[in-house]
Motif scaffolding. Structure first.
Motif, PDB file in Angstrom:
ATOM      1  N   MET A   1      53.934  30.210  43.544  1.00 16.57           N
ATOM      2  CA  MET A   1      53.213  29.015  43.988  1.00 16.57           C
ATOM      3  C   MET A   1      54.138  28.071  44.747  1.00 16.57           C
ATOM      4  SD  MET A   1      50.957  28.393  40.520  1.00 16.57           S
ATOM      5  CE  MET A   1      50.187  26.865  41.062  1.00 16.57           C
TER       6      MET A   1
ATOM      7  N   SER B   1      54.878  29.479  48.179  1.00 16.14           N
ATOM      8  CA  SER B   1      53.691  29.386  49.023  1.00 16.14           C
ATOM      9  C   SER B   1      53.520  27.985  49.588  1.00 16.14           C
ATOM     10  CB  SER B   1      52.455  29.791  48.211  1.00 16.14           C
ATOM     11  OG  SER B   1      51.270  29.562  48.949  1.00 16.14           O
ATOM     12  N   TYR B   2      53.569  26.962  48.728  1.00 14.90           N
ATOM     13  CA  TYR B   2      53.362  25.590  49.192  1.00 14.90           C
ATOM     14  C   TYR B   2      54.508  25.121  50.076  1.00 14.90           C
ATOM     15  CZ  TYR B   2      49.346  25.226  46.135  1.00 14.90           C
ATOM     16  OH  TYR B   2      48.133  25.427  45.539  1.00 14.90           O
TER      17      TYR B   2
ATOM     18  N   THR C   1      46.332  22.238  41.514  1.00 17.92           N
ATOM     19  CA  THR C   1      46.684  22.764  42.839  1.00 17.92           C
ATOM     20  C   THR C   1      45.544  23.564  43.457  1.00 17.92           C
ATOM     21  OG1 THR C   1      47.766  24.667  41.773  1.00 17.92           O
ATOM     22  CG2 THR C   1      49.160  22.796  42.356  1.00 17.92           C
TER      23      THR C   1
ATOM     24  N   THR D   1      55.443  22.241  41.234  1.00 13.96           N
ATOM     25  CA  THR D   1      55.251  23.577  40.654  1.00 13.96           C
ATOM     26  C   THR D   1      56.587  24.190  40.259  1.00 13.96           C
ATOM     27  OG1 THR D   1      55.183  24.511  42.897  1.00 13.96           O
ATOM     28  CG2 THR D   1      53.072  24.066  41.828  1.00 13.96           C
TER      29      THR D   1
ATOM     30  N   SER E   1      50.063  31.764  46.547  1.00 13.78           N
ATOM     31  CA  SER E   1      49.821  30.759  45.517  1.00 13.78           C
ATOM     32  C   SER E   1      48.712  31.220  44.569  1.00 13.78           C
ATOM     33  CB  SER E   1      49.429  29.431  46.159  1.00 13.78           C
ATOM     34  OG  SER E   1      49.062  28.478  45.186  1.00 13.78           O
TER      35      SER E   1
END
Length: 411
Positions: free
Chosen positions: A293, A296-297, A230, A381, A316
């Motif tokens: 993470m 965040s994504y 990532t 994730t 992230s």
């Protein structure tokens, strides 16, 4: 180790992940220029990172075995020289040969072979030289040095690109040879190494380790590889976004790329300083890291303005900074000294596979759908977070559990 020896170890061992990180990260800002200069597409330009990482991943297990049979320094020092030589060939090929792309890829493959004997073997060496909380602290510094290389790399790459896009390749031999000198003169390995077992006995011992420890080893390998996938994937995406959508190039582009990486460095260093040998805390931080993470994504699906994009991306980076030092500490102490090189090398292979797949996967998903890209990564994730939660069993302050036995005494 004494304070003087510890300082020397920090300087020399810390330079290894810093330098090998430059091998990939400095290329991120120059990929658009390389793509234009050599008339490449997204998949072709990503091969400069992918082939380097695949070569490293393939050669790492052999380097780990040889480091267990002989010594860590006997593998690290020549590997640094090979790493520099590959960079020199890539630079010469790009600058002077008509079929520049082919020579560039050959040089990158040689660099990958050299990288195989650096990062994971140095990690095993830390496991040899340090014990207890000092070991986890050193591994935190080691990971922070790795991430510091990622912070400075975009800035360095962007600055060198002002001269010419291939100039960066000529810096690799200089810095890698200096690092080899530091390791050769400043690191003193312990002389009481046990006589290595015959190859068939060595292999049987490894099968026994994976039979007893396979579930949690698979989990932490996957966790580390996911972080690297990532990190390099999003850097590839961000580099393209800055140039094509926001029209930001040069050093400013490098500075923006460095922001989430600086957050990653700070978090990694802090995490390595506080985890000690507390496996309960390591598991908790790893799960929290992957949840950050994921969030965040997932948020990046809807966030487009650059300033808010970078802000969301930093969460992230915090997540990866929580995960990586915990994984490093578990791996470095998973087995006895005579098999540590191989176990850490397999982990290094997984990390490099993550680096190899990141730009390739993100490049493919970018051509498919921006929303699909970030939703897919967020789902992945989150899946890894659940695997860490369910498969990594620890019990008590030191993390000992009869089911997985995350211990430091397999010999």
């Amino acid at each position: 180790m004494g304070k003087n020896h510890t300082g020397a170890a920090i300087l020399s061992l810390g330079s290894i992940p810093f330098i090998t990180t430059l091998g990939n990260s400095t290329l991120i800002p120059i990929l658009p220029e390389m793509k234009e200069a050599l008339n490449l597409n997204n998949i072709q330009v990503s091969l400069t990172i992918t082939l380097f990482s695949i070569a490293a991943a393939i050669c790492i297990p052999a380097a780990g075995y040889l480091s267990d049979r002989f010594s860590r320094k006997a593998i690290i020092v020549p590997s640094l020289v090979i790493f520099g030589a590959g960079g020199l060939l890539a630079g010469i090929g790009a600058a002077f040969f008509s079929n520049a792309f082919i020579w560039l890829l050959i040089g990158r493959i040689i660099q990958g072979i050299g990288a195989a004997g650096t990062f994971p073997i140095a990690m095993a060496l830390i496991g040899d030289l340090f014990k207890g909380s000092e070991q986890s602290k050193m591994l935190g510094i080691y990971e922070a040095s790795n991430e510091l290389g990622k912070v400075l790399s975009p800035i360095i790459g962007a600055a060198f690109a002002l001269i010419t896009w291939y100039f960066v390749f000529f810096t690799f031999p200089v810095i890698s040879f200096l690092c080899a000198i530091l390791v050769f003169f400043l690191i003193k390995e312990r002389r009481n190494r046990q006589t290595p077992p015959p190859f068939n006995q060595y292999v049987k011992g490894l099968f026994l380790v994976f039979k007893q420890e396979g579930r949690w080893l698979f989990t932490v390998y996957l966790a580390g590889g996911t972080c690297l996938l990532t990190i390099f994937g999003i850097l590839f995406y961000l580099s393209d976004k800055l140039e094509t959508e926001d029209h930001i190039t040069g050093v400013w582009k490098g500075l923006i790329l460095a922001i989430p990486l600086l957050v990653l460095v700070t978090t990694s260093y802090r995490t390595g300083s506080i985890i000690g040998k507390n496996f309960v805390k390591m598991k908790r931080l790893a799960v929290i890291g992957f949840i950050l993470m994921t969030a965040s994504y997932l948020s990046l699906v809807w966030i487009e303005p650059l300033i808010w994009f970078i802000f969301a991306l930093c969460f992230s980076s915090i997540g990866a900074g929580l995960v990586l030092p915990c994984v490093n500490t578990m791996i470095a102490g998973a087995v006895g000294k005579e098999k540590r090189g191989f176990i850490t090398s397999l982990y290094g292979s997984v990390r490099y596979i993550g680096v190899a797949l990141g730009p390739l996967l993100f490049g493919w998903l970018m051509d498919w759908s921006r929303t699909g890209l970030f939703l897919s990564v967020a789902c992945f994730t989150f899946l890894v977070a659940m695997l860490v939660l369910l498969l990594l069993h620890v019990n008590g302050m030191d993390g000992r559990d009869k089911r997985t036995k995350i211990t430091y005494n397999y010999y």
